[in-house]
Design a protein around this motif. Structure first.
Motif, mmCIF file in Angstrom:
data_model
loop_
_atom_site.group_PDB
_atom_site.id
_atom_site.type_symbol
_atom_site.label_atom_id
_atom_site.label_comp_id
_atom_site.label_asym_id
_atom_site.label_seq_id
_atom_site.Cartn_x
_atom_site.Cartn_y
_atom_site.Cartn_z
ATOM 1 N N LYS A 43 1.764 2.401 -3.362
ATOM 2 C CA LYS A 43 0.622 3.070 -3.979
ATOM 3 C C LYS A 43 0.594 4.538 -3.550
ATOM 4 N N THR A 44 0.782 4.767 -2.238
ATOM 5 C CA THR A 44 0.808 6.144 -1.736
ATOM 6 C C THR A 44 1.908 6.946 -2.426
ATOM 7 N N HIS A 48 -0.676 2.295 4.432
ATOM 8 C CA HIS A 48 -0.372 3.205 3.329
ATOM 9 C C HIS A 48 0.757 4.183 3.651
ATOM 10 N N ARG A 66 3.266 6.488 -5.296
ATOM 11 C CA ARG A 66 2.911 6.787 -6.689
ATOM 12 C C ARG A 66 1.874 7.895 -6.758
ATOM 13 N N ALA A 67 0.932 7.868 -5.812
ATOM 14 C CA ALA A 67 -0.091 8.918 -5.793
ATOM 15 C C ALA A 67 0.504 10.269 -5.426
ATOM 16 N N LYS A 68 1.666 10.267 -4.748
ATOM 17 C CA LYS A 68 2.332 11.527 -4.421
ATOM 18 C C LYS A 68 3.127 12.054 -5.594
ATOM 19 N N GLY A 69 3.321 11.225 -6.623
ATOM 20 C CA GLY A 69 4.107 11.654 -7.763
ATOM 21 C C GLY A 69 5.591 11.392 -7.607
ATOM 22 N N VAL A 70 5.948 10.419 -6.754
ATOM 23 C CA VAL A 70 7.361 10.067 -6.588
ATOM 24 C C VAL A 70 7.828 9.317 -7.832
ATOM 25 N N LYS A 71 9.086 9.577 -8.248
ATOM 26 C CA LYS A 71 9.618 8.919 -9.444
ATOM 27 C C LYS A 71 9.880 7.447 -9.184
ATOM 28 N N ARG A 93 2.850 11.688 -13.623
ATOM 29 C CA ARG A 93 3.562 11.732 -12.358
ATOM 30 C C ARG A 93 3.543 13.143 -11.786
ATOM 31 N N ALA A 141 0.817 -1.205 0.000
ATOM 32 C CA ALA A 141 0.000 0.000 0.000
ATOM 33 C C ALA A 141 0.855 1.261 0.000
ATOM 34 N N TYR A 142 2.020 1.236 0.691
ATOM 35 C CA TYR A 142 2.804 2.478 0.762
ATOM 36 C C TYR A 142 3.430 2.829 -0.589
ATOM 37 N N ASN A 192 0.161 13.927 -10.284
ATOM 38 C CA ASN A 192 -0.080 13.246 -9.007
ATOM 39 C C ASN A 192 0.597 13.978 -7.861
#
Lengths: 304, 540
Positions: free
Chosen positions: A205-206, B104, A208-213, B87, A202-203, B90
């Motif tokens: 996923k988080t 998460h 990726r949702a933050k826009g981390v490369k 990206r 899950a982390y 997001n």
């Protein structure tokens, strides 16, 4: 973190003490040391003399006291065969084993993490399949067989490498290669599995949702989490090597602790056996603490 | 087509699974404008989270595949955009928070870094990122934010973790926040606080909010508009008010009918003599007192609900009464005999009279046994209940009693849905013909409509078989329809007890009142009133 390490050190130290006591009484349980140490054709007078010199006629507790005080001074008596202090003989051999274990484990760890991580990124594709098949074969191949096949192939048939002994860098290649195979297979499996888990977590996923490369997701977010189960297995495997790779060292005539133990048992050199057990036990004790420190550095949850 | 901030058009997504192709969503469309809250309402498997995953580029291909549709964000189709552009969107322009913040958040990094990372990933300097993280942590109500920066996720409570997630998502003042079941595993009072926080932050920043939820109460509390999803399709859309008062689609009607807390409250008749009397029950773990001096009676045929938030000690009561754990002190009188003083052997005999149904049937049913073996196992232990020749017939009868069929007996638990599994667990409990069944959060893991069916089943069994229930739950509305009497617990103590009427109509203790006002009602008007009262209570 300090309290956790303290607890672990104390509990490992207790096992070390239990081992020390156990070794003493086991060596007494196996019968009259005089019968074990002396040649079979020794006369009764020689035996009595031997008992007197070595304090075997004292009460057991007194003997145990002597044994403990000798231990603390690392005085295991002389090697019967080599007429030198047993501890010197053992430490000499242990240095060889330490190098062998160290070189092998460094290679294994680097290779298993790289290949395992790559397999995890390519789950189900060609690379992953090949890696999985090889790791399975590696994890299940018996080392004595691999060692013999290695000698037949590379030393006898091709003549590339020496069959046994030490001296040049070429002498190291076969023993390291043979010892490499099983831990590599095992650790590769663990790295692959825990990396797949971590990548699906899950982390991630988080992140990726933050826009981390992608690169920090793999090397910062997942790798550290995926290493936790791996470290334990690395510790187990390293411990097995430190114990002396008895079979492999014997086959390759490698002067390590494993070979020394087998030789000493065959020659009834009990002082050396005792010293070897204590030195390897101490080494494993130290290594477990190193593993605990590594674990605590990686995972804040167990620092309390 | 107007210029919506975000518009999902005819989106279809399918997944390749071991069972073949599954269409997760089928041609769904919805939109969101600036400053608006849209709720996506659905039960598990409805596909309510799929469009959010598509927006955030979180669908792995394979096994997922977006087969049709557009996602227009500010006029640009995200599905056609380059990965690098997605990206950059997001976290910066669209953010997302999830259910279960513990899993998460990355367990091995400090939360301060994880919050700052949102900005670091979008090119901020370290100083600027940490400054912003610090001020946001203070804004979302984390106590001592400076110290909290270097703490790890496991050092916070569930509600605080969700606040940290919110801070992380709002780092770059996104235009849209997607919240996927943000309050689901939280206690009611914490849920209310988190929803209020989201509401305030929305007003401050003017962002659009997409709220994915299974809970009609959340929709009533927070949404401007809602879409209802079932089986991968949107079956109805409208304002919460319209959906509540004039639902058009049968599924919406079914959901509303299943919402607990709307039925007639039970009026207890004359109480039978007590069969279970608990006196001064105590349990400590070291210095921590999980339960202090708890006492109550359970009468034959009665349903006694024990409600409270996590850590209130409500499940501890169940474990102590059944001696799954030993009490520190106290008495549990079962028909006058102290259960706590029984030898293990005597206790084993008595166990058939007190049965338990656990929260998670996936874990409480042995996956390697068939349903027949699960249900009949008790008869192998208590041999006098039923001769072996009749086991098969009785299992069939029990399965039918709980709404399954005799044909299900030879299957394994994993072949059933969550609701069906809980029915099997109930059949297992009934097999021993108990006088008391203790239900520990027995329906809280189930979807609303399934929850309703299981509660109806329990009510039916109670009326027909005269079984008494000790019903442990955190969900007040559920208890309102089902129980005769209620115990309210807080921090290991009973703070109030009374009949359902007394508790729901005239709660005395401030904690009970807080619980009642924190609970969410499916009726938007009732909910607005409750929220007003909650605010007043907060200020007081």
């Amino acid at each position: 973190m300090k309290s956790m390490l303290g607890k672990r050190a104390v509990s490992s130290f207790v096992s070390l003490l239990v081992l020390i006591v156990l070794v003493f009484f086991l060596s007494r349980l196996t019968g009259d040391p005089a019968a074990l140490y002396l040649p079979i054709d020794a006369s009764e007078a020689m035996r009595e003399n031997f008992r007197e010199i070595n304090g075997l006629n004292d009460p057991v507790l007194v003997q145990f006291g002597h044994y403990l005080s000798d231990l603390v001074r690392l005085d295991f008596g002389d090697s019967l065969r080599k007429a030198r202090p047993a501890i010197d003989v053992v430490l000499e051999a242990f240095v060889w084993t330490l190098w062998l274990a160290l070189i092998t484990m460094v290679l294994v760890t680097v290779a298993a993490i790289v290949v395992g991580a790559l397999a995890a990124f390519n789950v189900g594709r060609g690379f992953d399949r090949v890696a999985s098949v090889f790791s399975l074969i590696g994890a299940s191949a018996p080392d004595f067989w691999v060692a013999i096949v290695g000698i037949v192939l590379f030393s006898v048939t091709l003549g590339w490498l020496p069959t046994s002994g030490t001296g040049t860098i070429w002498h190291w290649i076969l023993p390291v290669a043979v010892l490499f195979i099983r831990p590599f297979g095992l650790i590769l499996q663990i790295v692959r599995g825990s990396m797949i888990n971590a990548l699906g977590s899950a982390y991630v996923k988080t992140a990726r949702a933050k826009g981390v490369k992608n690169r920090p997701i793999i090397f910062v977010h997942t790798l550290r989490n995926a290493m936790l189960p791996v470290i334990t297995v690395i510790g187990d495997q390293a411990a097995a090597l430190l114990n002396g790779a008895v079979v492999v060292e014997t086959i390759f005539g490698f002067p390590g602790v494993g070979k020394l133990m087998i030789d000493s048992i065959l020659q009834r050199d009990f002082n050396v056996i005792l010293a070897a057990i204590m030195v390897t036990a101490l080494a494993i004790f130290v290594m477990n603490i190193v593993i605990d420190i590594a674990y605590a550095l990686l995972d804040p949850r167990i620092r309390t | 087509m107007g210029n919506h901030l975000l518009e999902v058009r005819d989106l279809s997504v399918r997944f390749h699974t071991a069972q073949g192709m599954v269409n997760a969503v089928n041609g769904i469309s919805w939109h969101l404008d600036r400053g608006e809250t849209l709720a996506i309402l659905g039960e598990s498997g409805s596909g309510k989270s799929v469009s959010a995953s598509a927006i955030m580029n979180l669908i792995d291909t394979p096994p997922g595949e977006i087969t049709a549709g557009q996602i227009l964000f500010d006029g640009v189709d995200l599905l056609q955009a380059a990965p690098e552009m997605r990206r950059r969107t997001n976290g910066k322009r669209i953010s997302m928070i999830f259910q279960d913040p513990l899993s998460h958040l990355n367990p091995v990094y400090p939360v301060g870094w994880q919050i700052a990372e949102t900005a670091l990933a979008h090119g901020w300097t370290k100083t600027a990122a940490y400054d912003r993280a610090l001020s946001l942590m203070a804004r979302v109500g984390i106590p001592d934010p400076q110290a909290a920066l270097s703490k790890y996720p496991h050092e916070f409570s569930g509600g605080q973790r969700q606040r940290l997630m919110i801070a992380m998502a709002l780092m770059l003042k996104p235009e849209i926040l997607i919240a996927d079941e943000p309050t689901t595993a939280l206690d009611v009072t914490v849920q209310a606080e988190v929803l209020s926080l989201l509401e305030e932050l929305k007003a401050e920043t003017g962002m659009g909010l997409v709220l994915i939820t299974h809970d009609l109460g959340v929709v009533a509390d927070a949404a401007d508009r809602a879409v209802v999803m079932e089986g991968g399709r949107i079956v109805e859309a409208g304002t919460p008010h319209d959906l509540y008062h004039s639902p058009k689609h049968p599924y919406t009607q079914k959901l509303l009918a299943a919402a607990p807390g709307k039925g007639v409250m039970r009026t207890a008749g004359k109480l039978a003599p007590p069969i279970l009397e608990v006196h001064d029950l105590k349990k400590s773990y070291g210095a921590f007192e999980a339960l202090r001096q708890v006492g109550f009676d359970l009468h034959a045929g009665e349903t006694l609900a024990v409600v409270g938030e996590s850590g209130s000690g409500k499940s501890t009561i169940a474990r102590l009464v059944l001696r799954l754990e030993e009490a520190t002190s106290g008495q549990v009188l079962w028909k006058g005999e102290d259960l706590l003083a029984k030898s293990p052997k005597e206790m084993a005999k008595l166990r058939r009279q007190l049965q338990m149904v656990f929260q998670d049937p996936t874990q409480s049913l042995n996956p390697h046994m068939t349903v027949f073996e699960i249900i009949s196992e008790g008869w192998a232990i208590h041999r006098d209940i039923l001769p072996k020749s009749q086991w098969r017939a009785r299992v069939a009868e029990l399965l039918e009693q709980v709404g399954l069929s005799a044909a299900h007996a030879m299957r394994a638990p994993h072949q059933f849905s969550g609701g069906q599994r809980q029915r099997i667990a109930i059949a297992r409990a009934l097999a021993l013909e108990p006088e008391v069944i203790i239900c520990d959060e027995a329906v809280s893991a189930l979807d609303v409509s399934i929850q309703k069916q299981v509660i109806d089943l329990l009510g039916d069994l109670r009326d027909r078989l005269g079984i008494a229930f000790l019903f442990i739950a955190h969900d007040l509305p559920l208890v309102r329809d089902f129980a005769d009497r209620i115990l309210v617990m807080q921090k290991g103590e009973i703070v109030e007890q009374g009949t359902v009427h007394q508790i729901f109509d005239a709660a005395q203790h401030p904690y009970t009142q807080r619980l009642l006002y924190a609970g969410l009602d499916a009726d938007p008007d009732v909910q607005a009133e409750r929220r007003r009262k909650r605010r007043m209570l907060e200020r007081a």
